[in-house]
Scaffold this active site. Structure first.
Site, PDB file in Angstrom:
ATOM      1  N   ASP A 496      45.277  43.700  48.737  1.00  0.00           N
ATOM      2  CA  ASP A 496      44.075  43.418  49.511  1.00  0.00           C
ATOM      3  C   ASP A 496      44.054  44.444  50.658  1.00  0.00           C
ATOM      4  OD1 ASP A 496      41.811  42.326  50.607  1.00  0.00           O
ATOM      5  OD2 ASP A 496      42.511  40.262  50.516  1.00  0.00           O
TER       6      ASP A 496
HETATM    7  C1  BGC Z   1      39.079  40.601  51.276  1.00  0.00           C
HETATM    8  C2  BGC Z   1      39.008  40.923  49.803  1.00  0.00           C
HETATM    9  C3  BGC Z   1      38.124  42.117  49.582  1.00  0.00           C
HETATM   10  C4  BGC Z   1      38.687  43.262  50.388  1.00  0.00           C
HETATM   11  C5  BGC Z   1      37.971  44.564  50.170  1.00  0.00           C
HETATM   12  C6  BGC Z   1      39.381  41.807  52.113  1.00  0.00           C
HETATM   13  O1  BGC Z   1      39.165  41.531  53.445  1.00  0.00           O
HETATM   14  O2  BGC Z   1      40.040  39.608  51.471  1.00  0.00           O
HETATM   15  O3  BGC Z   1      38.539  39.807  49.099  1.00  0.00           O
HETATM   16  O4  BGC Z   1      38.057  42.399  48.216  1.00  0.00           O
HETATM   17  O5  BGC Z   1      38.633  42.926  51.749  1.00  0.00           O
HETATM   18  O6  BGC Z   1      36.708  44.531  50.695  1.00  0.00           O
END
Ligand code: BGC
Length: 965
Positions: A496
């Site tokens: 993530d």
């Molecule tokens: C979120 C993810 C997301 C990622 C990229 C993160 O803050 O938890 O779900 O895919 O950002 O945008």
């Protein structure tokens, strides 16, 4: 360079014409030769334009006995007393003559001419001349039995049983008309071997419309007038029987066909890997984002630059779970993923994924980050509940697998997230999920296992939180153990955004790609992986494995062969899907005295109240936020709860509350044009109650915003909306409540209202779908994918655990002592009656189960039943099968094992049989045995239930069967 050595002296077309001519020879005549009108064509594609050096077929009637073929080189200009004159070029070399066809070479000497008058002379007589058009280039590809005369480098014809492999097979295309060559032979003479006769202009080749790299173009040595073009089957050629076209400048051949097959993903990834430098490998294992730096190509928020010298495309990532993330631009705002899960319909879920996928492609992106399969029921206040698919591993895993299939079938990489136990947002970077191995395997991890095995997802995103003391992105037991080891995941694990906490430790634990930048893997905050290899801290083989996994995923999803291209979004199709998804997923939770559906002709007056229902419907925030194609109806500042603090709450504070542009007020007025429909915004309960009192029915809309980066403080509707509903219901018992929210809510006013519809986050056609349901144009058939508790005190953790302070950087424990007892399993085990049980939902008709029976054999059972629509309107029922394991296992009373959704006309009855086996991917009859670290089936009695919710009183015992001694 490949040269041709196996090609016969006459091409197959000419061989066929020999046979034809033999058949026709009986009709040979001695009259003057006649050329058929338009009878002079190129001998490969039968086109009317020829280039010098090409082979022409002349059709007509010629005074020839048996067909005769040229027997030696150079080809003679007279055969069987027949000769052909080609204008200024003089006598044309003859390959073959028969009574109906003559094959000649157009003399090279005609170069520069635009036409030539052709005459045939035989038996002392001359035909009338016929003019043939000449061009410098007239490409024409030979064909064999409808397929192109195209060979692989072993001179085997490419056909259905010997397809060319995209990206690797070198092809030899036999053709003519490619114009002047170096080392040009005389007319009628064979092309020379040394040096080869190469064309002075390199032709272009396309395979399936995709340009192919041309490695050689020239005459085939030893043959007369036949060219050979060598090319490589493009990596991104489409699969199947695809057209091949050659062109020189504007002169284009007609197409022949050639079979292309997808590359073997392992081999192809291995072949690319073998050519990569260390720097190139490092480039693929982390994103290219830098603080303050520009966004990626096409405005991608996360991206990995490709390696053009090897044809590796950029990886461009797009969120999110309910449609394209707003940062890229407007897109279809679908109802929440939870709404889609409530349909219990995997076809509808596939469509949901496919709709998102088409739009992600239209933004030019090729990796989808939306497969959120975290088990919402473990913490129903989780601000991301709306992105996921509920509390049951089988249902949530199956719905998310369908989303991923819908995405990957359109050649994007699908990503399941957030692995694992990422069940609360409060302190999400520090939360340390403490759970026993069996509890994890049978709950959150099982949802991932089902989703993965039912979809072949090519990427998994590890989460921010810790699991049993190790960060999820450097958690060997989660990544190397369960995911890659036990489940055989061959794709890649990406972090993530900023979830990686180390370089070597993460890579060794199984993280394959750091996002969004190379902070650890690239050496900004730690030892870069190349240095680590040089220092002996990490074996080269691990980096190779990381890169191979990424490349394999790209091949498996088809990124090489089906590149995303920027295009337009089909907004109408998206809107239609959005409406259908809510019509299938809205859940009718209460309907006293058939208050619903409303009768448009009788309703008279409707008082509509609250939740900005005059202009739009609410959507969820964070990285799942979609910018609706029609533009937001309303944008409000976020209401981040007091618990949303620290860096993990930024997503909440940066968000806005967006109302999608679909007005329930307008849709309801359109359904009941003769009714008086008035709106009150609900900020003043007394005024709202007054409107309700003066109206025949009151429809109160209540909404609860949620977002990534926050959890709800409780499950009550905020801003006094509960009091508003009570006041309205007190004024008019014919009160219908429509809820717009992410997950479970409490309904303290439930006893006062006449009807309750759960519309989730309704999406950009929410107003229309809600109106259709309220007036009965659509009969609701959704079922809750998540339990609605009666009180937050009934949850495993009445208070959400949080860090010691807003600025704390110390992990804090979140004890998941309930283990596998998530959602209904928790309530059933503890004898707690929820507000609404998992699987529950009403209809405007009634259904009856009968003739329920059970058969079993070994570790498999079949449950059969008749399902009847006993009411007056058509409707769909979700028949649910639950199984209780032997008491000795300590499992909850029941777990969902199978379901089917059946649409029935009034009075219709259907027989259904569902089969459940211990070998199903959800392990429906097994428990996780920590000693053997495997799924085991216990000896004992198994009880099977059938019904239309998980609640005891809606289930029938189908029977009990025994496994083991
Ligand atoms: C979120 C993810 C997301 C990622 C990229 C993160 O803050 O938890 O779900 O895919 O950002 O945008």
């Amino acid at each position: 360079m490949m040269t041709e050595n196996g090609w016969p002296h006459l091409n197959p077309l000419m061989r066929a014409s020999v046979l034809l001519a033999a058949a026709l020879s009986a009709f040979a005549q001695t009259a003057a030769p006649v050329i058929n009108p338009g009878g002079i064509v190129d001998a490969a594609s039968y086109g009317p334009v020829l280039a010098p050096g090409s082979i022409a077929a002349i059709f007509g009637s010629f005074p020839v006995g048996s067909p005769v073929q040229a027997a030696s080189l150079p080809i003679p200009t007279s055969l069987s007393q027949v000769s052909v004159r080609a204008g200024a070029g003089g006598a044309a070399p003859l390959f073959y003559v028969s009574s109906s066809q003559i094959n000649v070479q157009i003399p090279w000497d005609l170069a520069g001419q635009s036409q030539a008058a052709m005459t045939v002379m035989a038996s002392g007589q001359t035909s009338a001349p016929q003019t043939v058009a000449l061009a410098s280039f007239a490409p024409a590809i030979f064909s064999v039995n409808g397929q192109g005369a195209i060979q692989d480098s072993s001179f085997r014809l490419i056909n259905a049983s010997n397809s060319a492999t995209a990206g690797s097979t070198a092809i030899l295309i036999y053709c003519m008309g490619l114009g002047p060559v170096s080392n040009q032979p005389a007319s009628g003479a064979a092309a020379l071997t040394s040096p080869l006769s190469e064309t002075t202009n390199t032709p272009a080749v396309t395979v399936g419309g995709v340009p192919a790299q041309v490695t050689f173009s020239g005459l085939v040595p030893g043959l007369v007038g036949v060219y050979q073009v060598n090319a490589v089957t493009p990596a991104n050629a489409p699969m199947g029987d695809v057209p091949v076209v050659i062109s020189v400048g504007v002169a284009t051949s007609s197409s022949v066909n050639m079979y292309v097959q997808a590359p073997d993903t392992d081999q192809s990834a291995g072949a690319l890997l073998a050519q990569m430098t260390l720097d190139e490998k490092l480039q693929l294992v982390h994103g290219a984002y830098t603080f303050g730096g520009p966004a990626g190509p096409l405005n991608a928020e996360e991206w990995v630059p490709g390696i053009s010298r090897l044809g590796i495309p950029d990886l461009l990532y797009a969120d999110g779970p309910v449609g394209v993330y707003s940062s890229l631009g407007p897109a279809t705002a679908l109802p929440s993923s939870m709404a889609n899960a409530a349909s219990w319909d995997l076809d509808e879920a596939y469509k949901y994924g496919a709709t998102i996928s088409a739009e992600v492609r239209a933004y030019g992106m090729n990796v989808w980050l939306g497969g959120n399969v975290n088990l919402g029921g473990r913490e129903p206040r989780d601000g991301r509940t709306f992105e996921a698919a509920g509390e049951d591993p089988l249902l949530a895993g199956s719905i998310k697998a369908a989303h991923i299939r819908g995405v990957q079938d359109q050649h994007l990489i699908g990503t399941l997230k957030h692995y694992a136990l990422n069940d609360q947002e409060t302190g999400r970077l520090l939360a340390n999920a403490i759970i026993d191995e069996r509890g994890a395997r049978e709950s959150d991890l099982l949802a991932f296992e089902v989703a993965l095995k039912n979809s072949n997802a090519q990427s998994v995103m590890c989460s921010y939180n810790l699991v049993n003391g190790d960060y999820a992105c450097q958690n060997d037991s989660l990544l190397n153990g369960a995911l890659k080891g036990d489940w055989g995941f061959s794709g890649f694990v990406q972090s993530d955004a900023f979830a990686a906490q180390s370089s070597v430790a993460s890579a060794l634990a199984g993280l394959d790609q750091e996002q969004p930048g190379g902070y650890y893997f690239g050496g900004v905050w730690g030892e870069s992986l190349d240095t680590a290899i040089q220092n002996g801290d990490m074996p080269q083989s691990r980096l190779d494995d990381m890169v191979r996994r990424i490349l394999r995923a790209m091949y498996a999803a088809g990124l090489f062969n089906y590149p995303s291209a920027v295009g337009t979004i089909d907004a109408d199709a998206g809107a239609a899907t959005a409406q259908e998804v809510l019509e299938q997923g809205a859940v009718l939770l209460k309907n006293v005295g058939n208050l619903l559906p409303l009768d448009a002709s009788k309703v008279g007056s409707i008082g509509m109240i609250g939740a900005h229902a005059d202009v739009g419907v609410l959507s969820g925030g964070g990285s799942a936020q979609v910018a609706p194609t029609g533009g937001a109806a309303l944008t409000l500042a976020p209401e981040c709860p007091s618990s949303a603090v620290g860096t993990s709450a930024l997503a909440c504070h940066n968000a806005s509350e967006i109302y999608d542009p679909s007005s329930p007020l307008k849709a309801i007025q359109a359904m009941a044009p003769s009714a008086s429909v008035q709106f009150n915004d609900g900020t003043d309960s007394a005024a709202a109650a007054a409107l309700a009192q003066s109206s025949n029915v009151a429809v109160v809309f209540v909404s609860q915003w949620e977002s990534e980066g926050m959890d709800l403080d409780n499950l009550n509707f905020s801003n006094n909306q509960d009091a508003l509903v009570s006041a309205v219901a007190a004024a008019n018992p014919r009160t219908i409540v429509v809820m717009e929210n992410g997950g479970p809510q409490l309904a303290p006013w439930l006893g006062q209202v006449g009807a309750l519809l759960e519309a989730w986050y309704p999406g950009e056609r929410g107003g229309e779908a809600i109106a259709n349901i309220l007036f009965g144009s659509v009969n609701p058939s959704g079922k809750l994918p998540i339990t609605f508790p009666a009180s937050v005190n009934d949850l495993p953790r009445p208070v959400i655990p949080s860090p010691s302070s807003a600025s704390s950087t110390t992990p804090f424990a979140v004890n998941y002592s309930e283990g596998f007892n998530v959602g209904y399993k928790w309530y059933d085990t503890n004898g707690i009656t929820p507000l609404f049980p998992f699987g529950f939902g009403l209809s405007y008709t009634t259904f009856a189960f009968s003739n329920v029976s059970l058969t079993s054999s070994g570790e498999q059972f079949q449950v059969s039943f008749d399902l009847a629509n006993t009411g007056a309107v058509a409707g769909a029922e979700v028949a649910q099968v639950y199984v209780g394991l032997p008491a000795s296992t300590g499992e909850p009373p029941r777990r969902l094992a199978a379901w089917t959704k059946v649409l029935l006309q009034p009075g219709e009855q259907q027989s259904e049989t569902l089969t459940v086996s211990s070998s199903d991917v959800s392990h429906p009859l097994s428990y996780w045995d920590v000693n053997s670290e495997s799924w085991q089936v216990a000896s004992g009695d198994y009880t099977v239930y059938v019904g239309n919710s998980s609640a005891n009183d809606s289930l029938t015992v189908a029977g009990t069967f025994h496994i083991g001694q």
